[in-house]
Structure formats: C-alpha cells, structure tokens
Scaffold this active site. Sequence first.
Site, short mmCIF file in Angstrom:
data_model
loop_
_atom_site.label_atom_id
_atom_site.label_comp_id
_atom_site.label_asym_id
_atom_site.label_seq_id
_atom_site.Cartn_x
_atom_site.Cartn_y
_atom_site.Cartn_z
N LYS A 183 0.84 -1.20 0.00
CA LYS A 183 0.00 0.00 0.00
C LYS A 183 0.88 1.25 0.00
CE LYS A 183 -3.42 2.51 2.67
NZ LYS A 183 -4.40 2.54 3.74
N GLU B 208 10.39 -4.73 4.63
CA GLU B 208 10.42 -6.13 4.22
C GLU B 208 10.16 -6.26 2.72
OE1 GLU B 208 8.87 -4.91 6.83
OE2 GLU B 208 8.83 -6.31 8.51
N GLY C 204 -4.85 -1.63 4.83
CA GLY C 204 -4.07 -2.78 4.36
C GLY C 204 -4.78 -4.10 4.63
N ARG C 205 -5.31 -4.26 5.83
CA ARG C 205 -5.93 -5.54 6.19
C ARG C 205 -7.33 -5.69 5.61
NH1 ARG C 205 -4.85 -2.23 10.24
NH2 ARG C 205 -6.49 -1.39 11.57
N GLU D 162 -5.09 -6.38 14.62
CA GLU D 162 -4.54 -5.08 14.24
C GLU D 162 -5.66 -4.03 14.31
OE1 GLU D 162 -2.64 -3.99 10.26
OE2 GLU D 162 -0.86 -4.59 11.39
N HIS E 74 -6.65 -32.98 17.54
CA HIS E 74 -5.58 -33.82 18.08
C HIS E 74 -4.44 -32.99 18.64
CE1 HIS E 74 -7.46 -37.47 16.49
NE2 HIS E 74 -7.87 -36.65 15.54
N LYS F 193 9.14 -0.89 14.49
CA LYS F 193 9.78 -0.54 13.21
C LYS F 193 10.88 0.51 13.44
CE LYS F 193 5.73 -0.91 10.17
NZ LYS F 193 4.83 -0.14 9.31
O1 F6P Z 1 3.03 -2.61 9.75
C1 F6P Z 1 1.70 -2.92 9.62
C2 F6P Z 1 1.23 -2.66 8.23
O2 F6P Z 1 1.13 -1.29 8.01
C3 F6P Z 1 -0.10 -3.35 7.95
O3 F6P Z 1 -1.18 -2.64 8.40
C4 F6P Z 1 -0.02 -3.51 6.48
O4 F6P Z 1 -0.98 -4.43 6.00
C5 F6P Z 1 1.40 -3.97 6.32
O5 F6P Z 1 2.11 -3.21 7.27
C6 F6P Z 1 1.99 -3.82 4.96
O6 F6P Z 1 1.96 -2.49 4.53
P1 F6P Z 1 2.16 -2.09 3.04
O7 F6P Z 1 1.08 -2.71 2.23
O8 F6P Z 1 2.13 -0.60 3.01
O9 F6P Z 1 3.51 -2.62 2.58
#
Ligand code: F6P
Length: 564
Positions: free
Chosen positions: A214, A220, A286-287, A372, A403, A527
């Site tokens: 987003k 990452e 995002g979620r 979240e 199980h 972060k």
């Molecule tokens: O760090 C949490 C977050 O902002 C989530 O809410 C989001 O889904 C995820 O990181 C990834 O963010 P992006 O889509 O901006 O890479």
Amino acid sequence: MGCAMTAAVPVDPTTTTAWASLTELKKGLNPDLRGWFADDPQRAQRMSFTAGDLFVDLSKNLVTDDILAALVRLGDQVDLPARRDAMFAGERINVTENRSVLHTALRLPKSAELEVDGQNVVEDVHATLEKVYDFARTVRSGEWKGVTGKRIETIVNIGIGGSDLGPVMVYEALQPYVQEGLSARFVSNIDPTDIAEKTRGLDPETTLFIVASKTFTTLETLTNARLAKAWLLDSLKSAGAIDGSDSQAADAVAKHFVAVSTALDKVAEFGIDTANAFGFWDWVGGRYSVDSAIGTSLAVVLGPENFADFLGGFHAIDEHFRSEPLASNVPALMGLLNVWNVNFLDARTHAVLPYSQYLHRFPAYLQQLTMESNGKGVRWDGTQVTCSTGEVFWGEPGTNGQHAFYQLIHQGTQLVPCDFIAFANPAHPLKDGAADVHELFLANFFAQTAALAFGKTADQVRAEGTDEAIVPARVFTGNRPTTSIMSASLTPSVVGQLIALYEHITFVQGIVWGIDSFDQWGVELGKQLAKAVTPAVGGDEHALEQVDASTQGLIRFYRQHRTA
Ligand code: F6P
C-alpha cells in the site's frame, strides 16, 4: 462525503442501560445449554440466521433471549447503525489518520455511485478492476511474455501483512479454481530464507513478480523486491538469456515485475514502469485490501470471472450488514456476542476452526484483521477504553486441531468461544471403501460442537463402567460456547462472504468499544527501533552503547556466534 465524523466522542458502552442489564443478566446466569435445549425445542431455529449463502447457528452460545435482546439494545445505544451508515457513506471514521473507510466501495457494482471528496469512487474502482482484469487476461492467455518470449507460469507476490495474508489465504482457499499451468508463491518475511526458498527451483523466464505494498515504503517488501530483482537478473544472465546491458535489464524488469500500491510515485522510483502498476486508495486499509488491486495475483491465477464472483460475495454480506435489522443482522449479532464473551464472560481468546483444509490460512488472515483492528487501549477521542478490548484470535483447521489443542477447549479452565466453519460439499468426494470421507470429516464438526455444548456428566461416564478414580478426569462440563457457520460449497463468492462477515464483526466490536479499528499505530515503535538498532547489529560500537543492557547482551551473543 469524506467529511469528518460528526460525533467526536464515542459512547462509553459501560454507561448504557443495556450494559447495566447485561451486568445483571450475567449475575443471574447459570449457563445450562443441556437444559436450555431440552426445555426449548425452538432455540436452535430461533437463534439461527442466514446471511448471503451462510447459515449461522448462534444457539450454542451462552446466551438467553434476554441477553441477545440486551446485546441488540447495546448496539443501538452505542449508535452502531449510525456508525455503520457513516462508514458506508465515506465519512472519515478513521479519525487518527483522518481517512474514510471504504473497503465496501471496492465491491460495489459498476452501476452504483458513491461520492468521496467530489469524486464517484465506484468509477475509479471499476477502472482499476478493468486494468487488473486486462492484465490478468494477458497473463492467462500467454499474450504477456517474459523477456525471452515464454509465457508466465509462476506469479510471486511480494508483500507483507495485508498485502500478503489476504492473497495467500484466498489462493490456498480456492485451489480448485486456479488455472492449470499457473501457480503462485508468496514472499513476505524479511528473513532471507523466505525469498531463497520461494525462488528455489523457479525458472526466471516464466516467473512474474507482483510487488504489493500500500505504502511502497515497507522495509520487508522493498528489500525482498530488490532481492527478487537481483535474482531475476542474475539468473537470466547466467542462463545466457540476457547480456549485462542496462537496456536488457530494464526490459527484463518491465516484463517480469508489476506493482500494486497507493503510492505510484514510489513505484516509479523503485524502477517499475507505472504502466505496469495498479493503484488503490488511502481509504482502503491494508488488512481490508484483498479485494482491491492487492488481489491482482488472485485475479491472474483465478481469472477475472472468479475474482468478480469473489467481490460479489463481499457485496452480498455488505448489503446484509447495511440493511438487516440488528436483531437478525449476522455480523452485528456475532460482533455483539464477542463483546458478551469478552466483557461479561471474561474470554481472552477466540478460536476459528474451519473444517476445510483449504481454509488453513484463514485464522492467520483473521489475526491481522481482528487484532490489528481492535488490539487497542485508547478510544478514537484519545481517552482510555472503559472495558477489555481485542481478544486473541487463533485457530487451525479441523480435524488437526482436535488432536492438538481441543483438550484445553473441552476441559481447560479458560473459556474459549469458537467459530466452526464447514461446507456441505467436498471439493474432492473421495470414498474409503464404502465410507464417504467428507461425511466422516463432517461428523467430527457436528460432534465437536455438540460435545462442547452439552459435555458429558459424571453419571454418563460411570454408566460406561469407568473406574471411579478417573471419573472426574473424564467428565466434560459442556457449556463451552460455539457458533457454527455452514455453506453449501467453498466457492469464490463464499470466501468473499466469509471475509466480509469477519470484517463487519470486527467493526461492530470496535464501535462498542469506541476504538478506531482502522489505524495501527501499535506497529510503529518496533519498526523505529529496528531501524535505530541496525547499525549496532552491524558492528557500530557507539550505536551498541546507546541500547539497553539486555539488547546489548543479545546483540553481543549474535556477533560472537555469527559464522555464516
Ligand atoms: O506494519 C503494519 C502494516 O502497516 C499493515 O497494516 C499492512 O498491512 C502492512 O504493514 C503492509 O503495509 P504495506 O502494504 O504498506 O507494505
């Protein structure tokens, strides 16, 4: 629309008359699902509801009609209907980020209209969908070719959180709908193991990366995207498919990388042509974004028609949530029941137990959606919450969980409300001799919810000839609350319906608790600290001295033991 929320101060749920009634009802509650079912043959029917293609049985929860009625009153007294309408209308209910919350607009039909800041967002949504669908069609037909002219066989989605969990969960859920000859992999973790394992065995000539973020700033995702780019160019070079020239490298990136983001300027900075990028908007959290262009990997492997059915499923539940009275509104009732479980029965966790192997990532997906969203201790006006919020969601598919951890749900000292999810039709109707294996499977689902509700008394245990000394260990108290959700089959539409159901359940809980379910400031500190600590990890002594003694010790251990 797009105006700020009118009522700045959330209603404190604990001051409502409904909360007072619920407190009294809890005091007088003597949970007795056995007795309640025996005395009331209509209970199951009365407490079962339909939303879209979902049949939802709430009757095995620890509630009486009076409690359900008081929960519905609570919904009214915290202004749930008005808040819901404000969300659907595009008001800026995400107050800490001053944003509208319009994931529901992502699944509105083309004929709908919804203005936000003077713009009909439905037009924007459908223009992007068409672009995504056109792209999907060219990849599926083989018209989109890699740099050496081969068709694409593997999509690798690079993203994390909402830019990963939704796509991977739905990809797993809808395996039978994936086009033959196409498959997807998902890279999320900055642990280099992830990209190393996910690119292992891949042919760079037939691989297409979708970088989904987003913000397009997530460490990452950008790190993994750079690693993927290096992997692509190195492997193409060593296979002799491209030479070392910049123009061939640029051509390879153009043919093997696309992006999804709200920040198309950052996509361009990264080196991906924005002609190969799909946008979305800051009013999609995002979620809550799997049904936006973040689902591009799904549109490719499942096809535009299935993706459209998936969106249709969301919309069916949106319509139910938007228009059904609270007393028969499934997401509202499930959200209010969660409030009952958390705030009156002291439940700290909530298990989601799909009796469908294809839904094995659904609990993980729900963890981000619910935790979240509602894992917060401050209300949207900045004041402290007035009651517990945000239970821990977790789960695994049945029968595997039976199980592993069901022991605690059946006989432990914690109350763990559970949602069971099952489907009448198997994707694979296999027989074991004469036995229909799906029936064996479903028998477990039916049995577990009954066992949790009705338990087994000491007399029943004794009647089986059990040695008196171990009778107590073999008693099941019952009165363990469950909700059962059934549908005919796990289709794209039903997956969309399930996601929308839990989105709205989460919303309902957030409204009762007065919290902004759409921000996520709680992920920021970690972060920031990771950035600050990186030089210390890399050997900077001065930076190491700035951190606390425990962290110093851990970093020193790392430095002493790093050999590879
Ligand atoms: O760090 C949490 C977050 O902002 C989530 O809410 C989001 O889904 C995820 O990181 C990834 O963010 P992006 O889509 O901006 O890479």
